[in-house]
Design an enzyme around this catalytic site. Structure first.
Site, PDB file in Angstrom:
ATOM      1  N   HIS A   1      -3.397  -7.959 -20.627  1.00  0.00           N
ATOM      2  CA  HIS A   1      -2.726  -7.402 -21.790  1.00  0.00           C
ATOM      3  C   HIS A   1      -3.742  -6.636 -22.609  1.00  0.00           C
ATOM      4  CE1 HIS A   1       0.335  -7.162 -24.956  1.00  0.00           C
ATOM      5  NE2 HIS A   1      -0.686  -7.256 -25.783  1.00  0.00           N
TER       6      HIS A   1
ATOM      7  N   ARG B   1       9.803  -8.446 -38.192  1.00  0.00           N
ATOM      8  CA  ARG B   1       8.415  -8.207 -38.625  1.00  0.00           C
ATOM      9  C   ARG B   1       8.202  -6.725 -38.915  1.00  0.00           C
ATOM     10  NH1 ARG B   1       5.156  -9.951 -33.733  1.00  0.00           N
ATOM     11  NH2 ARG B   1       3.367  -9.236 -34.912  1.00  0.00           N
TER      12      ARG B   1
END
Ligand code: IUR
Length: 273
Positions: free
Chosen positions: A60, A146
């Site tokens: 990642h 968020r």
């Protein structure tokens, strides 16, 4: 767990979840709290099944200008007899997403279902596609909240978001490219270190071998920035050429991963092999 279950089922309203996310941003979470949050998010959905004996690895990146490493790393690892189920994302802020880059190829499909992911892993050893709706559904909802409440930068929320999705891939090892600098999501080395340590701690508690590599993004990676031209540069690297910095970072991340998975004793041996 109560909040995450309420978020996933819809029994807790968005304004309560948003206030909770803001409290997490302001107060932070301990590593143990972050682990429990990650675990609850993971349990909101399904995991990819394991059907082969091969090592299952993934990488990642927190994203940086010109970062096309995933496009090279997945096939590079697949030829080492491991499997790579890379569930990737879209661009965030100034950084492009792996899926956006691959979609520069007309007809490329990012919306595979679990059966198609499993088949491609079996056929060619790697897959790069988006997360399926069944994988960590709580993250989809929380990320959207968020985004509109200014709570994206919370280290605990970033860790739980990334790690819950990676854990759903049922991996043996994960390498994290945590980038810092003017061309990255994290501007400072200090913030990147904090995120790296939170990711590694959560991985450790979850039983996943995670290595974090900090990389400098004060200049773009390689020569190309832009979806289609980055895909072309990735192909150049796979053909044996391409810019030295892209090649070096890709090999470094591959070696970290193969060492973390105990395929090789050290990075040098992994790179040479
Ligand atoms: N990528 C994710 O998967 N989650 C996050 O919160 C961020 C990037 I920031």
């Amino acid at each position: 767990r109560f909040m995450v279950e309420g978020l996933a089922s819809g029994s807790i309203p968005d304004y309560q979840i948003s206030a909770w996310a803001m409290a997490i941003l302001c107060r932070g979470m301990t590593d143990l709290e972050t682990f429990y949050l990650t675990d609850a998010m993971l349990d909101s959905g399904q995991r990819l099944e394991r059907t082969s004996q091969r090592l299952r690895l993934d990488k990642h990146s927190t994203g940086g200008l010109g970062d096309k490493v995933s496009l090279i790393l997945a096939p590079l690892l697949a030829v080492s007899e491991v499997e790579v189920p890379m569930l990737s994302g879209r661009g965030l802020g100034i950084t492009g997403g792996t899926l956006d880059k691959l979609e520069a190829y007309p007809g490329y499909r990012c919306d595979l279902d679990q059966a198609q992911i499993a088949k491609q892993l079996e056929d060619i050893g790697c897959v790069i596609c988006g997360t399926t709706p069944e994988i960590v559904p709580a993250d989809r909802k929380l990320y959207a909240l968020r985004d509109v409440t200014g709570t994206v930068p919370s280290i605990a929320l970033i860790t739980a978001s990334i790690m819950s999705k990676k854990l759903a891939g049922s991996l043996d090892a994960l390498v994290m490219d945590v980038k810092f600098g003017s061309g990255a999501f994290m501007p400072t080395l200090g913030a990147a270190r904090e995120l790296a340590s939170s990711l590694e701690a959560t991985g450790l508690r979850s039983g996943l071998a995670v290595r974090a590599v900090l990389s400098d993004m004060n200049q773009p990676l390689g020569r190309m920035v832009g979806n289609a031209v980055e895909a072309n540069e990735a192909v150049q690297v796979l053909q044996g050429g391409g810019p030295p910095d892209v090649r070096a970072l890709t090999l470094h991340l591959a070696a970290e991963l193969l060492v973390a998975a105990k395929r090789f004793p050290d990075r040098q041996t992994a790179i040479e092999t």
